[in-house]
Design an enzyme around this catalytic site. Structure first.
Site, PDB file in Angstrom:
ATOM      1  N   CYS A  81      -1.691   4.527 -11.202  1.00 16.72           N
ATOM      2  CA  CYS A  81      -1.910   4.619  -9.672  1.00 16.72           C
ATOM      3  C   CYS A  81      -1.266   6.617  -9.263  1.00 16.72           C
ATOM      4  O   CYS A  81      -0.118   6.948  -9.277  1.00 16.72           O
ATOM      5  CB  CYS A  81      -1.579   3.982  -9.537  1.00 16.72           C
ATOM      6  SG  CYS A  81      -0.636   4.496  -7.295  1.00 16.72           S
ATOM      7  N   ASN A  82      -2.271   7.628  -8.587  1.00 21.67           N
ATOM      8  CA  ASN A  82      -1.563   8.223  -7.971  1.00 21.67           C
ATOM      9  C   ASN A  82      -0.663   8.618  -7.666  1.00 21.67           C
ATOM     10  O   ASN A  82       0.806   8.747  -7.825  1.00 21.67           O
ATOM     11  CB  ASN A  82      -2.595   9.376  -8.085  1.00 21.67           C
ATOM     12  CG  ASN A  82      -3.765   9.909  -9.332  1.00 21.67           C
ATOM     13  OD1 ASN A  82      -3.152  11.275 -10.044  1.00 21.67           O
ATOM     14  ND2 ASN A  82      -4.619   9.107  -9.178  1.00 21.67           N
TER      15      ASN A  82
ATOM     16  N   ALA B 266       1.300   6.260  -6.069  1.00 20.86           N
ATOM     17  CA  ALA B 266       2.353   5.705  -6.577  1.00 20.86           C
ATOM     18  C   ALA B 266       3.470   6.802  -7.227  1.00 20.86           C
ATOM     19  O   ALA B 266       5.121   6.696  -7.067  1.00 20.86           O
ATOM     20  CB  ALA B 266       2.709   4.207  -7.398  1.00 20.86           C
TER      21      ALA B 266
ATOM     22  N   ASP C  64       1.144  -1.501  -0.421  1.00 20.07           N
ATOM     23  CA  ASP C  64      -0.352   0.028   0.346  1.00 20.07           C
ATOM     24  C   ASP C  64       0.988   1.361   0.034  1.00 20.07           C
ATOM     25  O   ASP C  64       1.568   1.694   1.087  1.00 20.07           O
ATOM     26  CB  ASP C  64      -0.677  -0.171   1.061  1.00 20.07           C
ATOM     27  CG  ASP C  64      -1.918   1.212   1.363  1.00 20.07           C
ATOM     28  OD1 ASP C  64      -2.989   0.980   0.414  1.00 20.07           O
ATOM     29  OD2 ASP C  64      -1.861   2.249   1.934  1.00 20.07           O
ATOM     30  N   ARG C  65       0.762   1.990  -0.657  1.00 18.89           N
ATOM     31  CA  ARG C  65       1.427   3.021  -1.508  1.00 18.89           C
ATOM     32  C   ARG C  65       0.855   4.041  -0.001  1.00 18.89           C
ATOM     33  O   ARG C  65       1.903   4.941   0.101  1.00 18.89           O
ATOM     34  CB  ARG C  65       1.174   4.089  -2.551  1.00 18.89           C
ATOM     35  CG  ARG C  65       1.830   3.640  -3.255  1.00 18.89           C
ATOM     36  CD  ARG C  65       1.496   2.283  -4.085  1.00 18.89           C
ATOM     37  NE  ARG C  65      -0.527   1.760  -4.375  1.00 18.89           N
ATOM     38  CZ  ARG C  65      -1.487   0.604  -4.015  1.00 18.89           C
ATOM     39  NH1 ARG C  65      -0.029  -0.509  -3.623  1.00 18.89           N
ATOM     40  NH2 ARG C  65      -2.913   0.890  -4.325  1.00 18.89           N
TER      41      ARG C  65
ATOM     42  N   CYS D  42      -6.986   9.991  -7.356  1.00 22.47           N
ATOM     43  CA  CYS D  42      -7.413   8.788  -7.110  1.00 22.47           C
ATOM     44  C   CYS D  42      -7.406   7.670  -8.117  1.00 22.47           C
ATOM     45  O   CYS D  42      -8.371   8.495  -8.670  1.00 22.47           O
ATOM     46  CB  CYS D  42      -7.055   8.263  -6.016  1.00 22.47           C
ATOM     47  SG  CYS D  42      -7.028   6.396  -5.059  1.00 22.47           S
TER      48      CYS D  42
ATOM     49  N   LYS E  65     -11.574  -0.477  -2.669  1.00 21.73           N
ATOM     50  CA  LYS E  65     -10.778  -1.371  -2.309  1.00 21.73           C
ATOM     51  C   LYS E  65     -11.170  -2.711  -1.725  1.00 21.73           C
ATOM     52  O   LYS E  65     -10.208  -3.830  -1.904  1.00 21.73           O
ATOM     53  CB  LYS E  65      -9.770  -0.757  -1.902  1.00 21.73           C
ATOM     54  CG  LYS E  65      -8.433   0.490  -2.800  1.00 21.73           C
ATOM     55  CD  LYS E  65      -7.314   0.790  -1.897  1.00 21.73           C
ATOM     56  CE  LYS E  65      -5.996   1.413  -2.487  1.00 21.73           C
ATOM     57  NZ  LYS E  65      -5.908   1.109  -4.150  1.00 21.73           N
TER      58      LYS E  65
END
Length: 248
Positions: free
Chosen positions: A84-85, A87, A48-49, A198, A168
């Site tokens: 993925c923003n 990341a 998870d970022r 996101c 999620k």
């Protein structure tokens, strides 16, 4: 396979699925061969970022992404895109791994906002806690003399609930919750435009677009960009020259 791009996805998988769907369904096609060539790396095991960005004692997601980029670089895609923003926290480190162009989704979205709404000096921003915590979008907006409105303390828990508890964890979009967040940002915080920072929020927009609010949707913007780029490359144009306009 000639003329293809690589999608570094899986963060999360259902949001990546939305990105691919946008690309495929926006193509003008008359036969199978009209679709774009691409390789999807759906690395669902990337840690998870937000968890790492907020606490560096947690698993570092760079390690997994580094492996994905280096593996794909051996195949020489025309470019990389990562839906993925959050990341993009490691964008510079990942871009420096190879000379293959890597499109910066957040940066492209911000420039799209400036071009589409030149009179707007601020934009409402809803995103993961990680993106907010590390000022990923705020920094990009400041570079073009724009500011971000984050709303009051009640906004982030609602956004987090939509992203994590609904999409999620359950794979569903709570349209009522999504629309209520947009309404609050518009009515209570004066945001004429709201940035969906996101890709789970982009999925919410894809599935529940029936609202009156103006949004900047980075995932949707990137779908259009990769179609434009790959069609030009397929037509024989120099990839480096074609992509250069998006390497801000």
């Amino acid at each position: 396979m000639k003329h293809f791009f690589t999608i570094i996805g899986g963060m999360g998988t259902i949001a990546t699925e939305s990105f691919i769907r946008l690309i495929n369904h926006r193509m003008e096609i008359t036969c199978d061969q009209d679709y774009l060539n691409y390789i999807l790396v759906n690395d669902a095991q990337v840690p998870d970022r937000t968890t790492y960005i907020k606490d560096h004692t947690k698993p570092n997601f760079f390690t997994a992404l580094r492996e994905d980029f280096l593996q794909q670089a051996t195949l020489q895609p025309d470019f990389f895109v990562m839906p993925c923003n959050t990341a993009h926290y490691f964008y510079d480190d990942l871009a420096n791994l190879t000379d293959i162009p890597f499109l910066h989704m957040m940066r492209i979205a911000v420039h799209n906002f400036v071009e589409k709404f030149p009179e707007q000096k601020k934009i409402g921003l809803i995103a993961t806690e990680g993106s907010i915590y590390d000022h990923l979008y705020v920094d990009e907006l400041n570079k073009v003399n724009r500011s971000a409105e984050l709303g009051g303390p009640e906004i982030q828990p609602l956004v987090t609930k939509l992203i994590y508890s609904n999409i999620k964890q359950k794979g569903v979009v709570d349209a009522e919750l999504y629309h209520s967040i947009l309404r609050k940002m518009h009515d209570e915080y004066g945001c004429n435009v709201i940035l969906l920072g996101c890709t789970e929020l982009s999925l919410a927009q894809e599935q529940s677009p029936n609202h009156p609010y103006q949004v900047i949707d980075p995932q949707s913007i990137m779908a259009d960009v990769v179609i434009e780029l790959e069609l030009k490359i397929r037509a024989g144009k120099d990839p480096q020259k074609v992509i250069q306009k998006y390497l801000y």
